[in-house]
Design a protein around this motif. Structure first.
Motif, mmCIF file in Angstrom:
data_model
loop_
_atom_site.group_PDB
_atom_site.id
_atom_site.type_symbol
_atom_site.label_atom_id
_atom_site.label_comp_id
_atom_site.label_asym_id
_atom_site.label_seq_id
_atom_site.Cartn_x
_atom_site.Cartn_y
_atom_site.Cartn_z
ATOM 1 N N CYS A 1 3.472 -3.162 1.849
ATOM 2 C CA CYS A 1 2.955 -2.205 0.882
ATOM 3 C C CYS A 1 3.649 -2.445 -0.455
ATOM 4 N N ARG A 2 2.860 -2.408 -1.546
ATOM 5 C CA ARG A 2 3.414 -2.602 -2.885
ATOM 6 C C ARG A 2 2.689 -1.686 -3.873
ATOM 7 N N PRO A 3 3.409 -1.241 -4.905
ATOM 8 C CA PRO A 3 2.734 -0.498 -5.977
ATOM 9 C C PRO A 3 2.043 -1.481 -6.920
ATOM 10 N N ILE A 4 0.752 -1.319 -7.098
ATOM 11 C CA ILE A 4 -0.023 -2.184 -7.988
ATOM 12 C C ILE A 4 -1.355 -1.499 -8.269
ATOM 13 N N PHE B 1 -0.625 2.600 -4.490
ATOM 14 C CA PHE B 1 0.069 1.805 -3.488
ATOM 15 C C PHE B 1 -0.969 1.040 -2.689
ATOM 16 N N VAL B 2 -0.770 -0.251 -2.562
ATOM 17 C CA VAL B 2 -1.676 -1.097 -1.787
ATOM 18 C C VAL B 2 -0.940 -1.508 -0.522
ATOM 19 N N GLU B 3 -1.534 -1.190 0.614
ATOM 20 C CA GLU B 3 -0.959 -1.556 1.899
ATOM 21 C C GLU B 3 -1.875 -2.572 2.570
ATOM 22 N N MET B 4 -1.275 -3.605 3.114
ATOM 23 C CA MET B 4 -2.025 -4.614 3.852
ATOM 24 C C MET B 4 -1.430 -4.776 5.227
ATOM 25 N N GLN B 5 -2.299 -5.112 6.146
ATOM 26 C CA GLN B 5 -1.833 -5.477 7.468
ATOM 27 C C GLN B 5 -2.672 -6.654 7.949
ATOM 28 N N ALA B 6 -2.015 -7.515 8.693
ATOM 29 C CA ALA B 6 -2.695 -8.694 9.236
ATOM 30 C C ALA B 6 -2.275 -8.854 10.688
ATOM 31 N N PHE B 7 -3.203 -9.347 11.469
ATOM 32 C CA PHE B 7 -2.969 -9.554 12.899
ATOM 33 C C PHE B 7 -3.211 -11.011 13.229
ATOM 34 N N GLY B 8 -2.419 -11.553 14.132
ATOM 35 C CA GLY B 8 -2.614 -12.932 14.535
ATOM 36 C C GLY B 8 -1.537 -13.374 15.498
ATOM 37 N N THR B 9 -1.386 -14.699 15.558
ATOM 38 C CA THR B 9 -0.444 -15.260 16.515
ATOM 39 C C THR B 9 0.735 -15.962 15.858
ATOM 40 N N ILE C 1 -4.598 -9.735 -5.913
ATOM 41 C CA ILE C 1 -4.647 -8.377 -6.458
ATOM 42 C C ILE C 1 -3.867 -8.308 -7.767
ATOM 43 N N ALA C 2 -2.732 -8.978 -7.825
ATOM 44 C CA ALA C 2 -1.945 -9.013 -9.058
ATOM 45 C C ALA C 2 -2.735 -9.677 -10.190
ATOM 46 N N GLN C 3 -3.519 -10.699 -9.866
ATOM 47 C CA GLN C 3 -4.358 -11.354 -10.870
ATOM 48 C C GLN C 3 -5.404 -10.381 -11.406
ATOM 49 N N VAL C 4 -6.036 -9.620 -10.523
ATOM 50 C CA VAL C 4 -6.998 -8.600 -10.967
ATOM 51 C C VAL C 4 -6.298 -7.596 -11.876
ATOM 52 N N HIS C 5 -5.113 -7.171 -11.507
ATOM 53 C CA HIS C 5 -4.348 -6.228 -12.321
ATOM 54 C C HIS C 5 -4.076 -6.813 -13.713
ATOM 55 N N LYS D 1 -10.365 -1.884 -8.668
ATOM 56 C CA LYS D 1 -9.677 -1.745 -7.385
ATOM 57 C C LYS D 1 -10.558 -2.276 -6.244
ATOM 58 N N GLY D 2 -11.821 -1.940 -6.275
ATOM 59 C CA GLY D 2 -12.740 -2.442 -5.259
ATOM 60 C C GLY D 2 -12.859 -3.950 -5.300
ATOM 61 N N PHE D 3 -12.917 -4.505 -6.504
ATOM 62 C CA PHE D 3 -12.989 -5.962 -6.662
ATOM 63 C C PHE D 3 -11.712 -6.606 -6.129
ATOM 64 N N ALA D 4 -10.565 -5.989 -6.393
ATOM 65 C CA ALA D 4 -9.292 -6.518 -5.899
ATOM 66 C C ALA D 4 -9.262 -6.520 -4.373
ATOM 67 N N VAL D 5 -9.754 -5.449 -3.771
ATOM 68 C CA VAL D 5 -9.805 -5.393 -2.312
ATOM 69 C C VAL D 5 -10.706 -6.516 -1.779
ATOM 70 N N ASP D 6 -11.838 -6.725 -2.423
ATOM 71 C CA ASP D 6 -12.727 -7.824 -2.001
ATOM 72 C C ASP D 6 -12.030 -9.166 -2.061
ATOM 73 N N ARG D 7 -11.237 -9.408 -3.120
ATOM 74 C CA ARG D 7 -10.513 -10.682 -3.243
ATOM 75 C C ARG D 7 -9.482 -10.806 -2.125
ATOM 76 N N ALA D 8 -8.770 -9.718 -1.829
ATOM 77 C CA ALA D 8 -7.750 -9.744 -0.776
ATOM 78 C C ALA D 8 -8.384 -9.990 0.591
ATOM 79 N N VAL D 9 -9.507 -9.351 0.862
ATOM 80 C CA VAL D 9 -10.178 -9.533 2.152
ATOM 81 C C VAL D 9 -10.661 -10.977 2.301
ATOM 82 N N GLU D 10 -11.145 -11.567 1.220
ATOM 83 C CA GLU D 10 -11.568 -12.982 1.281
ATOM 84 C C GLU D 10 -10.420 -13.874 1.749
#
Length: 157
Positions: free
Chosen positions: A12-15, A19-27, A43-47, A147-156
């Motif tokens: 989680c980071r303030p941006i 606050f933007v929180e991310m979680q990832a799952f894997g091996t 996300i920082a680039q969008v900011h 913010k929505g565009f940033a989320v889209d970039r992060a999900v990509e």
């Protein structure tokens, strides 16, 4: 090398003014850390491009200069601006990124020494090759659409 199929990584980071929180799952924990870091970089680039509060952002550059001369913007800023105009057209102006001038008057956004008028989304001209002009002095703020565009970039990522 032994892998664990149940690894979860959270950060989680303030941006972007929140606050933007991310979680990832894997091996593979290292790959998950790298993916989260890459997503935060996007996300920082969008900011950097789209923050009303950052005097060096492209939004600030447009708010200062686009009435006097065309301003060249990053392809991401162009895409968000084009989408914002489509939303404005489809809602007959109910959605309008030029609300920023009113938000400054209401003290909801900082003045930042910029002049502004009473333009609307119709006063924003998208020229070719990522160039933007305003027909009159106005202020734009992407707010939630960035913010929505940033989320889209992060999900990509």
């Amino acid at each position: 090398m032994r892998t664990n199929p149940h690894i979860e990584v959270r950060r989680c980071r303030p941006i972007l003014g929140t606050f933007v929180e991310m979680q990832a799952f894997g091996t593979n924990a290292d790959e998950l850390e790298d993916a989260i870091e890459a997503a935060f970089l996007a996300i920082a680039q969008v900011h950097r491009l789209m923050s009303f509060h950052d005097p060096e952002s492209e939004i600030s550059l447009m708010n200062r200069d686009a009435y006097c001369k065309a301003v060249c913007v990053h392809s991401w800023t162009w895409r968000v601006l084009k989408s914002a105009q489509e939303f404005s057209r489809n809602t007959d102006g109910i959605f309008d990124i030029t609300i920023a001038g009113q938000l400054v008057r209401w003290n909801c956004l900082p003045r930042n020494g910029m002049r502004f008028g009473s333009g609307s989304w119709r006063d924003i001209i998208l020229e070719s090759a990522g160039r933007i002009r305003f027909r009159r002095p106005l202020l734009i703020d992407f707010g939630g659409i960035a913010k929505g565009f940033a989320v889209d970039r992060a999900v990509e990522i």
